[in-house]
Each structure stands twice: as structure tokens, then as C-alpha cells.
Scaffold this motif. Structure first.
Motif, PDB file in Angstrom:
ATOM      1  N   ARG A 148      -6.593  -5.614 -10.354  1.00  0.00           N
ATOM      2  CA  ARG A 148      -5.771  -5.819 -11.552  1.00  0.00           C
ATOM      3  C   ARG A 148      -5.330  -4.489 -12.147  1.00  0.00           C
ATOM      4  NH1 ARG A 148      -9.575 -10.098 -12.357  1.00  0.00           N
ATOM      5  NH2 ARG A 148     -10.768  -8.925 -13.898  1.00  0.00           N
ATOM      6  N   GLY A 149      -6.209  -3.485 -12.090  1.00  0.00           N
ATOM      7  CA  GLY A 149      -5.839  -2.166 -12.572  1.00  0.00           C
ATOM      8  C   GLY A 149      -4.747  -1.541 -11.738  1.00  0.00           C
ATOM      9  N   ILE A 150      -4.809  -1.715 -10.422  1.00  0.00           N
ATOM     10  CA  ILE A 150      -3.762  -1.180  -9.545  1.00  0.00           C
ATOM     11  C   ILE A 150      -2.431  -1.839  -9.846  1.00  0.00           C
ATOM     12  CG2 ILE A 150      -2.984  -1.130  -7.134  1.00  0.00           C
ATOM     13  CD1 ILE A 150      -5.957  -0.750  -6.361  1.00  0.00           C
ATOM     14  N   VAL A 151      -2.438  -3.137 -10.008  1.00  0.00           N
ATOM     15  CA  VAL A 151      -1.205  -3.866 -10.308  1.00  0.00           C
ATOM     16  C   VAL A 151      -0.583  -3.359 -11.606  1.00  0.00           C
ATOM     17  CG1 VAL A 151      -0.297  -6.123 -10.961  1.00  0.00           C
ATOM     18  CG2 VAL A 151      -1.829  -5.917  -8.987  1.00  0.00           C
ATOM     19  N   ARG A 152      -1.425  -3.060 -12.597  1.00  0.00           N
ATOM     20  CA  ARG A 152      -0.931  -2.568 -13.889  1.00  0.00           C
ATOM     21  C   ARG A 152      -0.636  -1.069 -13.876  1.00  0.00           C
ATOM     22  NH1 ARG A 152      -5.710  -4.728 -15.656  1.00  0.00           N
ATOM     23  NH2 ARG A 152      -6.300  -2.690 -16.501  1.00  0.00           N
TER      24      ARG A 152
END
Length: 295
Positions: free
Chosen positions: A226-230
Motif C-alpha cells: 500500500r505504501g508503494i502504491v501511494r
């Protein structure tokens, strides 16, 4: 799968043969990314790549070798046409009192965790500039707080945290995002290898909650994804790690007090096992030592 897709994106993951790297590769592929896997265990990498389907590929390379990593970066771009995401995840660990540590293993932790991340960035940042991509540096709770018996690991993870912060300041104007990922004790071969040492396991168990727990791998990796996506500047594998940032200035003093008490308590047992407590821990550590020695 819910959440933003990564179709058309090419993601590079180092240390992808097992643990965080292998599961992260699977999670990113499930969101549509094409994966380029890098590591020292070709058979394991081959298996991970095969499980991803599509165009996933792997490269056998030592992240501390600048020439090899430069070659990998060129081949990834040639094969896939771009690089959008790089996760500098490769890492090794050793434990025990610094005065008893094996110098070669101690130095290797610094080399892989810190200098390997530098070599990874040096190889792939030009491609990330082209794609206005994202680099995630996997650090650790060890970057936030010092810990007795973990001098090499803490030094290396503090180093990569600072390195990533510097890169963010340098690259943001070119559209490149840089994040730091933090994990506490997570159920991987590395942590299980460290826990194989009875004294190390008991010392960790004496830490206050929530530092004394081993956390499941999948929820932590889901948070990283989720951090990578954001394209987040900070990514926390466990929810409570975010709060540690607010108190990190006070931690060295507290750790020094508690550490002195625990080290005094365990000193006789540490001395008795000093010869066995050498080398890198876990299956990944064994693979690194085998690759360097040819055994």
C-alpha cells in the motif's frame, strides 16, 4: 483485488528469493506489475519468478557489486523498456556482543545492507528519473532505536534510512519518490535464525510490548505494498512503528539503562556461547556466505 492496480509498471525487488522480498514480489505481481527479481539464490529466484507468471524474470547478482548491479539495471531496461519501482530489500544480519563479533561477518552486514543499497540506487536511479518512478528503501525498527547485540544491523539500517532521506531531497524535483520502509520483528528466515540462539531469543523476549513480539509476514507486506502504491515517504510494516518516530530521541538513553541491566544478567551465558555466535543468521545469511566462499 481491491486497491490501485500497477498494470504496465516494472518493479525491481532485491533480496527476492525469500521472506519479505519474495512475498512482496507476489503481491506486486498480483496488482499487475511486471517483476525483475535480484538475489544470490538462483534456484529460489527461479521458483519465485515462475510463481508470478507473465514476464517476470530474475537476475543472480550480489547487490554490493557495482559492476554487476549496473549490468542488471541495463538488462532490465533492455528487457522491459522501463523501471518504475525499485525496492532495496536485500539484507543480512548477525547478532551478539560487539567485542565477540566476527569482523568479517560484522563488516558484511554493513556491506550488504548499506553499501548494497547504495549500489542498487546508483544502478537504477537513472531509469527511475526517466520514468519518474519510486524507490523504497527497506530499513527497520533498528533504524529508529539502538539495540544491544545488534550493532552491525542497527548501524546499517540507520545508514540506509539517512541515505534514503538524502536521496529524497536530491531527486524529488525530478519527479522521483523515495520512501523508507520500517519493519519490526517479522516472521522471516532472518528472525527465525536469530531466535535459534537461546540467549538472543530470551533477550528479545525481555523487551517491553510491542517490541517483544514476532509479527506475521503477510500483513506487514500488505502495508508495504500500500505504501508503494501511494509512493509514501514512510511505510510502516506494523501500525505502532509510526508512533516510535515521535519518541525516538529519548530511546538511546532508555535502551542504555535497560541494556546494561540485561547484559549484566546474561553475561555468563553470552560468554559461554561466544564461539557458536558467529556468522550471518538464517537461510539468507547462509546463502550469502556460500556465494562468497563457493561452498
Amino acid at each position: 483485488m481491491s486497491g490501485k492496480r500497477l498494470d504496465g509498471k516494472v518493479a525491481v525487488v532485491t533480496g527476492a528469493a525469500r521472506g519479505v522480498g519474495a512475498l512482496l514480489a507476489r503481491k506486486l505481481a498480483a496488482r499487475g506489475a511486471t517483476l525483475a527479481l535480484v538475489g544470490l539464490e538462483p534456484e529460489e529466484l527461479k521458483g519465485v519468478a515462475a510463481s508470478l507468471g507473465g514476464e517476470a524474470a530474475y537476475w543472480h547478482a550480489d547487490v554490493t557489486d557495482h559492476e554487476a548491479m549496473g549490468r542488471v539495471a541495463a538488462e532490465v531496461v533492455e528487457r522491459f523498456g522501463r523501471v518504475d519501482i525499485v525496492v532495496a530489500n536485500a539484507g543480512v544480519a548477525t547478532g551478539g556482543p560487539f567485542v565477540d563479533s566476527d569482523a568479517r561477518s560484522f563488516d558484511r552486514v554493513i556491506e550488504v545492507n548499506l553499501l548494497g543499497s547504495v549500489a542498487t540506487a546508483r544502478a537504477f536511479v537513472p531509469a527511475l528519473v526517466e520514468s519518474r518512478g519510486y524507490l523504497l528503501q527497506i530499513a527497520s525498527l533498528a533504524a529508529i532505536t539502538p539495540a544491544p547485540m545488534m550493532a552491525a544491523y542497527c548501524a546499517s539500517k540507520s545508514g540506509v534510512e539517512a541515505f534514503a532521506h538524502c536521496l529524497r531531497g536530491e531527486l524529488s524535483y525530478q519527479g522521483v519518490g523515495v520512501g523508507v520502509g520500517y519493519l519490526s520483528w517479522t516472521d522471516t528466515d532472518m528472525v527465525r535464525g536469530a531466535d535459534a540462539d537461546e540467549v538472543m531469543r530470551e533477550l528479545r523476549g525481555s523487551l517491553p510490548w510491542p517490541l517483544n513480539k514476532t509479527y506475521s509476514l503477510e500483513p506487514a507486506v500488505d502495508r508495504i505494498v500500500r505504501g508503494i502504491v501511494r509512493r509514501a515517504p514512510h511505510v510502516y510494516g506494523q501500525w505502532w512503528l509510526r508512533g516510535m518516530q515521535a519518541v525516538r530521541g529519548s530511546l538511546p538513553g532508555l535502551i542504555a539503562l535497560g541494556g546494561a541491566r540485561e547484559m549484566r544478567k546474561f553475561a555468563p551465558r553470552l560468554a559461554a556461547g561466544r564461539d557458536a555466535r558467529r556468522g550471518l543468521v538464517g537461510a539468507g545469511g547462509a546463502a550469502d556466505e556460500s556465494a562468497r566462499t563457493g561452498r
